[in-house]
Design a protein around this motif. Sequence first.
Motif, PDB file in Angstrom:
ATOM      1  N   PHE A  70      66.200 -53.633  91.283  1.00 49.81           N
ATOM      2  CA  PHE A  70      65.655 -53.873  89.800  1.00 49.81           C
ATOM      3  C   PHE A  70      67.052 -54.616  89.373  1.00 49.81           C
ATOM      4  O   PHE A  70      68.091 -53.653  88.784  1.00 49.81           O
ATOM      5  CB  PHE A  70      64.722 -52.902  89.319  1.00 49.81           C
ATOM      6  CG  PHE A  70      64.101 -54.029  88.102  1.00 49.81           C
ATOM      7  CD1 PHE A  70      62.778 -54.898  88.053  1.00 49.81           C
ATOM      8  CD2 PHE A  70      65.083 -53.779  86.516  1.00 49.81           C
ATOM      9  CE1 PHE A  70      62.807 -55.489  86.751  1.00 49.81           C
ATOM     10  CE2 PHE A  70      64.166 -54.293  85.837  1.00 49.81           C
ATOM     11  CZ  PHE A  70      63.236 -55.137  85.629  1.00 49.81           C
ATOM     12  N   LYS A  71      67.227 -56.013  89.060  1.00 53.19           N
ATOM     13  CA  LYS A  71      68.276 -56.441  88.515  1.00 53.19           C
ATOM     14  C   LYS A  71      67.976 -57.326  87.626  1.00 53.19           C
ATOM     15  O   LYS A  71      66.608 -58.291  87.405  1.00 53.19           O
ATOM     16  CB  LYS A  71      69.010 -57.574  89.330  1.00 53.19           C
ATOM     17  CG  LYS A  71      69.764 -56.046  90.484  1.00 53.19           C
ATOM     18  CD  LYS A  71      70.664 -57.005  91.214  1.00 53.19           C
ATOM     19  CE  LYS A  71      71.762 -55.892  92.342  1.00 53.19           C
ATOM     20  NZ  LYS A  71      72.827 -55.367  91.490  1.00 53.19           N
ATOM     21  N   LYS A  72      67.802 -57.385  85.833  1.00 48.88           N
ATOM     22  CA  LYS A  72      67.181 -58.009  84.918  1.00 48.88           C
ATOM     23  C   LYS A  72      67.487 -59.165  85.201  1.00 48.88           C
ATOM     24  O   LYS A  72      67.077 -60.379  84.591  1.00 48.88           O
ATOM     25  CB  LYS A  72      68.104 -57.299  83.811  1.00 48.88           C
ATOM     26  CG  LYS A  72      67.393 -56.008  83.573  1.00 48.88           C
ATOM     27  CD  LYS A  72      68.813 -55.286  82.260  1.00 48.88           C
ATOM     28  CE  LYS A  72      67.478 -53.653  82.012  1.00 48.88           C
ATOM     29  NZ  LYS A  72      68.491 -53.734  80.300  1.00 48.88           N
ATOM     30  N   ASP A  73      68.654 -59.799  86.327  1.00 47.72           N
ATOM     31  CA  ASP A  73      69.088 -61.065  85.753  1.00 47.72           C
ATOM     32  C   ASP A  73      68.481 -62.424  86.851  1.00 47.72           C
ATOM     33  O   ASP A  73      68.572 -62.960  87.674  1.00 47.72           O
ATOM     34  CB  ASP A  73      70.971 -61.298  86.181  1.00 47.72           C
ATOM     35  CG  ASP A  73      71.392 -60.612  86.922  1.00 47.72           C
ATOM     36  OD1 ASP A  73      70.995 -59.545  87.792  1.00 47.72           O
ATOM     37  OD2 ASP A  73      72.246 -61.121  86.954  1.00 47.72           O
ATOM     38  N   ALA A  74      67.585 -60.812  87.522  1.00 48.02           N
ATOM     39  CA  ALA A  74      67.564 -61.020  89.484  1.00 48.02           C
ATOM     40  C   ALA A  74      65.558 -62.430  89.145  1.00 48.02           C
ATOM     41  O   ALA A  74      65.081 -61.668  88.024  1.00 48.02           O
ATOM     42  CB  ALA A  74      67.671 -60.532  90.555  1.00 48.02           C
ATOM     43  N   PRO A  75      65.268 -62.865  89.884  1.00 52.77           N
ATOM     44  CA  PRO A  75      63.792 -63.246  89.592  1.00 52.77           C
ATOM     45  C   PRO A  75      63.143 -61.582  90.328  1.00 52.77           C
ATOM     46  O   PRO A  75      61.742 -61.761  89.856  1.00 52.77           O
ATOM     47  CB  PRO A  75      63.970 -64.414  91.395  1.00 52.77           C
ATOM     48  CG  PRO A  75      65.071 -64.569  91.279  1.00 52.77           C
ATOM     49  CD  PRO A  75      66.134 -63.585  91.388  1.00 52.77           C
ATOM     50  N   ALA A 225      60.707 -51.037  93.723  1.00 57.23           N
ATOM     51  CA  ALA A 225      61.617 -51.035  93.099  1.00 57.23           C
ATOM     52  C   ALA A 225      62.730 -49.638  92.721  1.00 57.23           C
ATOM     53  O   ALA A 225      61.640 -49.144  92.369  1.00 57.23           O
ATOM     54  CB  ALA A 225      61.498 -52.284  92.113  1.00 57.23           C
ATOM     55  N   VAL A 226      64.452 -50.370  92.755  1.00 56.06           N
ATOM     56  CA  VAL A 226      65.202 -48.696  91.988  1.00 56.06           C
ATOM     57  C   VAL A 226      65.769 -49.887  91.392  1.00 56.06           C
ATOM     58  O   VAL A 226      66.211 -50.728  91.592  1.00 56.06           O
ATOM     59  CB  VAL A 226      65.627 -47.952  93.424  1.00 56.06           C
ATOM     60  CG1 VAL A 226      66.756 -48.153  93.611  1.00 56.06           C
ATOM     61  CG2 VAL A 226      66.432 -47.245  92.204  1.00 56.06           C
ATOM     62  N   THR A 227      65.941 -48.953  90.350  1.00 57.20           N
ATOM     63  CA  THR A 227      67.349 -49.998  89.228  1.00 57.20           C
ATOM     64  C   THR A 227      68.655 -50.016  90.046  1.00 57.20           C
ATOM     65  O   THR A 227      69.029 -49.052  90.490  1.00 57.20           O
ATOM     66  CB  THR A 227      67.438 -49.503  87.936  1.00 57.20           C
ATOM     67  OG1 THR A 227      68.367 -48.239  88.399  1.00 57.20           O
ATOM     68  CG2 THR A 227      66.163 -49.602  87.134  1.00 57.20           C
ATOM     69  N   ASP A 228      69.118 -50.114  89.968  1.00 55.52           N
ATOM     70  CA  ASP A 228      70.999 -50.680  90.560  1.00 55.52           C
ATOM     71  C   ASP A 228      71.800 -49.636  89.516  1.00 55.52           C
ATOM     72  O   ASP A 228      72.569 -49.475  90.048  1.00 55.52           O
ATOM     73  CB  ASP A 228      71.416 -52.164  90.626  1.00 55.52           C
ATOM     74  CG  ASP A 228      71.778 -52.903  89.227  1.00 55.52           C
ATOM     75  OD1 ASP A 228      71.442 -52.539  87.683  1.00 55.52           O
ATOM     76  OD2 ASP A 228      72.701 -53.424  89.455  1.00 55.52           O
ATOM     77  N   SER A 229      71.213 -49.454  88.034  1.00 57.96           N
ATOM     78  CA  SER A 229      72.362 -48.156  87.676  1.00 57.96           C
ATOM     79  C   SER A 229      71.841 -47.524  86.791  1.00 57.96           C
ATOM     80  O   SER A 229      70.769 -48.073  86.735  1.00 57.96           O
ATOM     81  CB  SER A 229      73.463 -48.963  86.734  1.00 57.96           C
ATOM     82  OG  SER A 229      72.224 -50.106  85.902  1.00 57.96           O
ATOM     83  N   TRP A 230      71.892 -46.111  86.264  1.00 60.09           N
ATOM     84  CA  TRP A 230      71.450 -45.648  85.299  1.00 60.09           C
ATOM     85  C   TRP A 230      72.422 -44.705  85.088  1.00 60.09           C
ATOM     86  O   TRP A 230      72.255 -43.701  84.257  1.00 60.09           O
ATOM     87  CB  TRP A 230      70.474 -44.796  86.392  1.00 60.09           C
ATOM     88  CG  TRP A 230      70.744 -44.145  87.488  1.00 60.09           C
ATOM     89  CD1 TRP A 230      71.757 -44.232  88.683  1.00 60.09           C
ATOM     90  CD2 TRP A 230      70.836 -42.520  87.288  1.00 60.09           C
ATOM     91  NE1 TRP A 230      72.411 -43.571  89.393  1.00 60.09           N
ATOM     92  CE2 TRP A 230      71.708 -42.098  88.664  1.00 60.09           C
ATOM     93  CE3 TRP A 230      70.516 -41.262  86.455  1.00 60.09           C
ATOM     94  CZ2 TRP A 230      71.639 -41.228  88.969  1.00 60.09           C
ATOM     95  CZ3 TRP A 230      70.605 -40.403  86.798  1.00 60.09           C
ATOM     96  CH2 TRP A 230      71.624 -39.718  88.614  1.00 60.09           C
TER      97      TRP A 230
END
Length: 230
Positions: A70-75, A225-230
């Motif tokens: 999951f990326k905030k700037d991606a579709p 999905a998994v976030t790419d950072s935490w």
Amino acid sequence: MKFLKYILEILFPVSCVSCGASINDEKNLFCAKCLTETVFTSYPSVLKNEMVDRLVSIGSLKAAYAPLYFKKDAPVKNVFYKIKYGNRPDVAQKMAEFATEKFMKILPVDLKLDGVCYVPIHKIKLSKRGYNQSAIIAKVVADKLELPLVHVLERSSNIETQTHFGRIDRLKNQEGTIVASKNVIRHKHLLIIDDILTTGATIETCYDALRLSNPDCLISILTLAVTDSW
């Protein structure tokens, strides 16, 4: 114009789950443009990957998997907005089918699951939203894995949004807000379903609740999905 686009997506489901553009193959989720901007995790194993590492505090964790980052700037951000706030349970179902198929391809034959459960939401949020997206995802997963869908977790109190919270604050915010029914004692290994794994605080809260009712229950995790950072 936005309303027309929404209607077209409902009437013609062979469309990109992100932007709604028409696609030729019903097996595809994304159009060519959105696909190039979507990042897949490509985990070779459900037993050892960054999700498992992120959930290291869960002592009885056996496996974890998500097919997408999951990326905030991606579709993909649009997909989860539709699932959570856009009244699009159909998108949740499509994504669940995709995630389960990927999960099953690398699921070890000796990893014996005996039930599927899901992260609960409070009844106030349920009444406003009309559905729990994690429950919808879990139903698809359970059907594909041919496992019972078990309703063993309940959100006992409504909590504020955690979007801007870090891991520690999320844990404090959720402490004691999820409880497990006594029926969990029947299960040896449950697969917990959620839409996105961020810090892992919500899953850990579910685990704590399950452990109180069944200390020996093993846990595995599947999210979209998994976030790419935490």
